[in-house]
Design a protein around this motif. Structure first.
Motif, PDB file in Angstrom:
ATOM      1  N   SER A 147       0.822  -1.215   0.000  1.00  0.00           N
ATOM      2  CA  SER A 147       0.000   0.000   0.000  1.00  0.00           C
ATOM      3  C   SER A 147       0.857   1.267   0.000  1.00  0.00           C
ATOM      4  N   ASN A 148       2.133   1.126   0.373  1.00  0.00           N
ATOM      5  CA  ASN A 148       3.026   2.280   0.407  1.00  0.00           C
ATOM      6  C   ASN A 148       3.654   2.581  -0.957  1.00  0.00           C
ATOM      7  N   ALA A 149       3.382   1.759  -1.958  1.00  0.00           N
ATOM      8  CA  ALA A 149       4.027   1.898  -3.260  1.00  0.00           C
ATOM      9  C   ALA A 149       3.719   3.267  -3.873  1.00  0.00           C
ATOM     10  N   ALA A 150       4.712   3.801  -4.595  1.00  0.00           N
ATOM     11  CA  ALA A 150       4.557   5.112  -5.219  1.00  0.00           C
ATOM     12  C   ALA A 150       5.126   5.077  -6.627  1.00  0.00           C
ATOM     13  N   VAL A 151       4.606   5.955  -7.475  1.00  0.00           N
ATOM     14  CA  VAL A 151       5.078   6.059  -8.851  1.00  0.00           C
ATOM     15  C   VAL A 151       6.345   6.907  -8.876  1.00  0.00           C
ATOM     16  N   LEU A 152       7.404   6.357  -9.438  1.00  0.00           N
ATOM     17  CA  LEU A 152       8.656   7.091  -9.578  1.00  0.00           C
ATOM     18  C   LEU A 152       8.720   7.830 -10.908  1.00  0.00           C
ATOM     19  N   LEU A 153       8.262   7.175 -11.976  1.00  0.00           N
ATOM     20  CA  LEU A 153       8.342   7.766 -13.311  1.00  0.00           C
ATOM     21  C   LEU A 153       7.316   7.094 -14.206  1.00  0.00           C
ATOM     22  N   ILE A 190       0.385   3.146 -29.035  1.00  0.00           N
ATOM     23  CA  ILE A 190       0.797   3.939 -27.868  1.00  0.00           C
ATOM     24  C   ILE A 190       1.533   3.000 -26.919  1.00  0.00           C
ATOM     25  N   LEU A 191       2.685   3.427 -26.418  1.00  0.00           N
ATOM     26  CA  LEU A 191       3.452   2.640 -25.453  1.00  0.00           C
ATOM     27  C   LEU A 191       3.420   3.379 -24.126  1.00  0.00           C
ATOM     28  N   PHE A 192       2.835   2.731 -23.124  1.00  0.00           N
ATOM     29  CA  PHE A 192       2.720   3.325 -21.785  1.00  0.00           C
ATOM     30  C   PHE A 192       3.642   2.565 -20.835  1.00  0.00           C
ATOM     31  N   THR A 193       4.489   3.295 -20.111  1.00  0.00           N
ATOM     32  CA  THR A 193       5.449   2.685 -19.189  1.00  0.00           C
ATOM     33  C   THR A 193       5.354   3.373 -17.839  1.00  0.00           C
ATOM     34  N   ILE A 194       5.370   2.574 -16.784  1.00  0.00           N
ATOM     35  CA  ILE A 194       5.325   3.127 -15.434  1.00  0.00           C
ATOM     36  C   ILE A 194       6.355   2.407 -14.569  1.00  0.00           C
TER      37      ILE A 194
END
Length: 308
Positions: A147-153, A190-194
């Motif tokens: 639940s603590n996960a966050a998006v870096l880029l 479209i290429l989506f990367t997270i």
């Protein structure tokens, strides 16, 4: 400048260990990529900065002083298991901040633990668009234990061109605006990367799609019973005009009273490209449900609209 130092040093590490690599991701962030195996220990070189070569430099990890202390403009830290962290350099143990580098660890494995898989077909990321004008939304769900996960880029591109995106406040979705002409046939997907991190663990998720494959019409407008058993509706307010060019098919279902639209015990199921339908069933009480789908791409259906 600092970033260039890191690249030069990392090149030596990558050469020395063919199954481990250290790669810069964004400013002040490097990724230690290691095989998915047992216990790992890797040395990572860090540089505070060229301007500080003649000054005393002290290092901290996650804001805490190290024991034994690490001093010097260039140092090497030992990263064990998944224990990365934020290494910052200062003029003295409690002095002026100079620079920092965050080390993340990424396993060379297809196993993913940070985000939930929505389905084997869809993967970990769900993307949808209400029409062909360009906006689309992608979303994801953190695993219960992350639940603590966050998006870096994150980034979205089409044929090498960046697509502007804005991350939601909660960090679980993004709204992007593709500026391609909606009347032209799509030549490139479209290429989506997270990149998502949980503590020091980093995972990368990608999804490739054409806009036509994710367009999902909105709820139908003005669903009503005109007279007797004739139901009528309008195209979704969010759908593009002219309707003759952006045509829709409609799936309708008649289900028993108090049953959901996707009930397995439907009385009647069929499709039409008309915006009205006359129901002829014996049941005195029933629910009429209808939803839309792109007529030409046969893409995903939109949400049900219903009338009792």
């Amino acid at each position: 400048m600092n970033f260039l130092f890191l690249v030069v040093l990392f090149g030596g590490v990558c050469y020395a260990s063919s199954d481990v690599s250290i790669e810069p991701l964004v400013d002040h962030v490097v990724v230690l990529k290691v095989p998915h195996r047992g216990r790992t220990e890797e040395e990572v070189p860090l540089v505070c900065g060229r301007d500080n070569l003649t000054q005393d430099v002290f290092w901290k990890k996650d804001g805490m002083e190290l024991n034994p202390p690490l001093k010097g403009n260039r140092i090497t830290v030992l990263v064990e298991e998944m224990e990365g962290g934020n290494y910052s350099c200062h003029l003295s143990p409690g002095g002026q901040y100079l620079n920092h580098t965050i080390i993340f660890i990424q396993l060379d494995s297809e196993e993913r633990v940070i985000l939930k898989e929505k389905s084997p077909e869809e993967g970990h990321i769900h993307c949808s668009a209400p029409n062909y004008t360009g906006p689309f939304r992608c979303s994801w769900t953190r695993a219960d234990s992350r639940s603590n996960a966050a998006v870096l880029l994150l980034q979205a591109t089409r044929n090498g061109q960046q697509i502007p995106c804005e991350l939601d406040a909660g960090g679980s979705g993004v709204l992007c605006q593709d500026n391609s002409c909606s009347y032209k046939e799509e030549q490139h997907h479209i290429l989506f990367t997270i990149h998502v991190h949980s503590y020091s663990r980093l995972e990368t998720y990608t999804k490739a799609f054409y806009l036509k494959d994710i367009v999902r019409p909105g709820a139908l407008s003005n669903l009503q019973m005109d007279n007797a058993k004739v139901f009528s509706w309008s195209y979704p307010d969010s759908w593009e005009k002219p309707c003759s060019f952006y045509g829709l098919n409609f799936q309708y279902r008649v289900v028993r009273h108090n049953h959901p639209c996707d009930s397995n015990t439907a009385i009647l199921v069929n499709t039409t490209d008309d915006t009205k339908f006359e129901v002829n069933v014996k049941a005195k009480k029933y629910v009429f449900c209808v939803r839309a789908q792109d007529k030409y791409t046969q893409g995903p259906f939109g949400p049900w609209s219903s009338c009792v």
